[in-house]
Design a protein around this motif. Structure first.
Motif, PDB file in Angstrom:
ATOM      1  N   PHE A   1      16.237  62.725  30.023  1.00 21.33           N
ATOM      2  CA  PHE A   1      17.531  62.028  30.053  1.00 21.33           C
ATOM      3  C   PHE A   1      17.471  60.826  30.997  1.00 21.33           C
ATOM      4  N   VAL A   2      16.951  61.047  32.211  1.00 24.84           N
ATOM      5  CA  VAL A   2      16.876  59.954  33.178  1.00 24.84           C
ATOM      6  C   VAL A   2      15.894  58.889  32.700  1.00 24.84           C
ATOM      7  N   TYR A   3      14.846  59.325  32.009  1.00 25.17           N
ATOM      8  CA  TYR A   3      13.923  58.353  31.434  1.00 25.17           C
ATOM      9  C   TYR A   3      14.694  57.414  30.509  1.00 25.17           C
TER      10      TYR A   3
ATOM     11  N   ALA B   1      14.568  56.486  39.989  1.00 27.41           N
ATOM     12  CA  ALA B   1      14.721  57.321  38.802  1.00 27.41           C
ATOM     13  C   ALA B   1      14.420  58.784  39.150  1.00 27.41           C
ATOM     14  N   GLY B   2      13.362  58.982  39.966  1.00 25.83           N
ATOM     15  CA  GLY B   2      13.011  60.347  40.371  1.00 25.83           C
ATOM     16  C   GLY B   2      14.129  60.992  41.165  1.00 25.83           C
ATOM     17  N   SER B   3      14.674  60.241  42.134  1.00 26.45           N
ATOM     18  CA  SER B   3      15.754  60.796  42.958  1.00 26.45           C
ATOM     19  C   SER B   3      16.984  61.111  42.125  1.00 26.45           C
ATOM     20  N   ILE B   4      17.274  60.253  41.151  1.00 27.47           N
ATOM     21  CA  ILE B   4      18.452  60.499  40.303  1.00 27.47           C
ATOM     22  C   ILE B   4      18.267  61.793  39.521  1.00 27.47           C
TER      23      ILE B   4
ATOM     24  N   GLY C   1      10.722  71.662  44.490  1.00 27.54           N
ATOM     25  CA  GLY C   1       9.610  72.211  43.730  1.00 27.54           C
ATOM     26  C   GLY C   1       9.507  71.683  42.311  1.00 27.54           C
ATOM     27  N   GLU C   2      10.342  70.712  41.945  1.00 28.29           N
ATOM     28  CA  GLU C   2      10.361  70.226  40.567  1.00 28.29           C
ATOM     29  C   GLU C   2       9.209  69.264  40.268  1.00 28.29           C
ATOM     30  N   THR C   3       8.571  69.431  39.129  1.00 30.12           N
ATOM     31  CA  THR C   3       7.512  68.513  38.707  1.00 30.12           C
ATOM     32  C   THR C   3       7.913  67.770  37.443  1.00 30.12           C
TER      33      THR C   3
ATOM     34  N   THR D   1       9.846  60.096  35.570  1.00 31.15           N
ATOM     35  CA  THR D   1      10.739  59.183  36.285  1.00 31.15           C
ATOM     36  C   THR D   1      10.065  58.443  37.433  1.00 31.15           C
ATOM     37  N   SER D   2       9.637  59.212  38.465  1.00 27.14           N
ATOM     38  CA  SER D   2       8.975  58.528  39.582  1.00 27.14           C
ATOM     39  C   SER D   2       7.482  58.404  39.311  1.00 27.14           C
TER      40      SER D   2
END
Lengths: 261, 280
Positions: free
Chosen positions: B123-125, B139-142, B207-209, B215-216
């Motif tokens: 979704f963020v992508y 993008a990663g932080s979002i 812990g998310e990959t 994103t990041s």
């Protein structure tokens, strides 16, 4: 028809044709109730569970307004105005009409901050003034000696009876004109109960008191006037010694002699 | 066999089976942790904290880039996610209560909590990475923020509702306006619980990959510009651990160890707070 005696002294409050309906209820919980409350006296409200006495008490400071959908009708006159109108300033009203709850409601903060809470709400910041008034309120609530060395301690460390007296100190610190007590001793042991009752009687000279109680002996011990409620109506209001000795209504007599309840 | 004997036998069988299952479960957990600790401690050295990534075959490779990247990604996510989550939880408990809107929000956040995190990444992508034209730390932080909000929102909501309503009424009865009742009384009564929710929410996203892959992305060197692709411990771990080079694999173990210890301590602290709150 209800028997309501004339009160020939100044009145703190005057209830006129008051009706209260809870949100989503079909019928009113209090029906066309009229009742004078004498100034600087103690008025007890008694009656079986569900008779509406707590509902009536909670109308005097409009605490029902916290929950949407409740409906008031009629009038409650306080200081020459009807406090049930939408334009009533509830913050000012609740400063003038304080309340003590069934269970002690010590805030999660120190003893000092608990008592100072209401004064700080009114913008009093002066440390000397706060200290003086906190001490006086705690003395008036007969708890000063027990807590004077630990004012900075968490109020939740006090016993139930002490917490209830702390709540009374917190309520009288803002110098209200009326104090509402909602079964203030039902969660307490007999000794703490005696302490609270003594305190209530002592407060009478400076504040008008309305007390809801399940305990008829308590009403007889502390109050000047007693109102007996049944199914949302005021059945009888009289001087306490008269009401308990020579009730004029049959229902009152049956209730105080324990025929129902 | 008498009725009583039969009952005792069944009781013993059930007890044996449930004890066995518990032992197997805990056994696997201990196995994972011990492999992690043995390999992780072996790979740990000062270089890991001082050096950035290096090409394979070079003994000077470290994880500084991933540690700092991870910290930035998670900190920014917490910076957005914690206030949003706590305020939304406050709305549900103090203003919305049982209204239709708040029940809907509760249902949606329950669903979001169990949504696969890779979906959030995709979704963020679509809404951030694609329009910007490149991967970025933002993008990663979002993505992490979106995962964090429902967790914090639900714990805040639950914890605030545990504060007895008589306490609120008592404050109102003294003439307190609503915002003061919430800030001075309700938050104070629920602060241990809210803090627990925040810690658990942060631990979960740390812990998310999957959402970060989209994103990041990754960077083998130190980058502190949130507009550029950014390294994280999880994605670095994935890259290093699946590489054929032994020294990179070792770094992968170190990353896994550091990350697990971080999340483990967040969880332990979070639960300790909750325990303290319940004992009161």
């Amino acid at each position: 028809m209800a028997t309501i005696i004339e009160i020939n002294e100044p009145k703190a409050l005057e209830v006129k044709n008051f009706e209260f309906t809870y949100a989503k209820a079909d019928a009113p919980s209090i029906k066309k109730l009229s009742m004078p409350i004498a100034r600087h006296n103690i008025t007890a409200l008694i009656g079986p569970s569900g008779c509406g006495k707590t509902t009536l008490l909670r109308s005097f400071n409009r605490i029902h307004d916290l929950y949407p959908g409740n409906k008031y009708d009629g009038e409650i006159i306080f200081k020459d105005r009807n406090i049930l109108t939408p334009k009533e300033d509830l913050i000012k009203l609740r400063i003038q009409i304080g309340m003590i709850f069934q269970k002690p409601t010590a805030f999660p903060m120190s003893i000092f901050d608990n008592v100072a809470y209401g004064m700080r709400l009114q913008g009093i910041k002066n440390k000397t003034e706060l200290q003086g008034r906190v001490e006086k309120a705690l003395q008036d609530a007969a708890i000063w000696k027990e807590v004077k060395d630990r004012l900075k301690h968490d109020a939740n460390g006090l016993s139930g009876g002490q917490q209830q007296r702390l709540c009374i100190a917190r309520a009288i610190a803002v110098e209200p004109e009326v104090l509402l007590f909602d079964e203030p001793t039902s969660a307490l042991d007999p000794i703490s109960t005696g302490g609270i009752e003594e305190l209530v009687v002592e407060l009478r000279d400076r504040v008008s008191i309305i007390i809801v109680t399940h305990n008829m002996q308590q009403a007889a011990r502390v109050s000047d006037y007693t109102g007996f409620m049944y199914l949302g109506e005021l059945i009888e209001l009289g001087r306490t010694e008269e009401l308990f000795v020579t009730p004029r209504e049959r229902l009152t007599e049956e209730y105080i002699t324990g025929k129902f309840g | 066999m008498t009725h009583t004997q039969k009952r005792i036998l069944i009781n013993n069988i059930v007890m044996f089976l449930s004890t066995l299952s518990a032992v197997i479960g805990i056994g696997f957990l201990l196995w994972i942790l011990s492999v992690l600790v043995i390999n992780g401690l072996d790979a740990l050295s000062m270089i890991i904290f001082t050096n950035e990534g290096a090409p394979p075959g070079n003994d000077n490779g470290g994880l500084k880039h991933a540690l700092i990247g991870q910290l930035m990604l998670v900190s920014y996510a917490a910076l957005f996610g914690v206030p949003l989550g706590v305020l939304a939880g406050t709305y549900l408990s103090e203003y919305g209560l049982k209204s239709k809107l708040s029940e809907t929000i509760r249902d949606i956040s329950d669903i979001m909590m169990s949504a696969p995190s890779i979906v959030i990444g995709a979704f963020v992508y679509a809404i951030v990475v694609s329009p910007m034209g490149h991967f970025s730390g933002w993008a990663g932080s979002i993505a992490l923020t979106i995962i964090m909000i429902p967790i914090i929102l639900r714990t805040t909501d639950d914890m605030l509702q545990l504060v007895p309503s008589t306490l609120r009424e008592a404050a109102f009865a003294l003439g307190a306006p609503k915002y003061k009742v919430i800030i001075q009384i309700v938050y104070r009564g629920a602060k241990a619980g809210i803090l627990t929710g925040v810690l658990l929410g942060v631990a979960r996203v740390a812990g998310e990959t999957a959402p970060l892959l989209f994103t990041s992305f990754n960077d083998n060197f130190l980058n502190m510009d949130m507009n550029q692709p950014m390294a994280s411990l999880t994605v670095t771990m994935y890259n290093y651990a699946t590489s054929p080079y032994e020294d990179w694999q070792k770094l992968g173990w170190a990353a896994a160890f550091i990350l697990s210890m971080f999340i483990l301590s967040l969880n332990i602290f979070g639960r300790l707070f909750l325990l303290k709150k319940k004992n009161k």
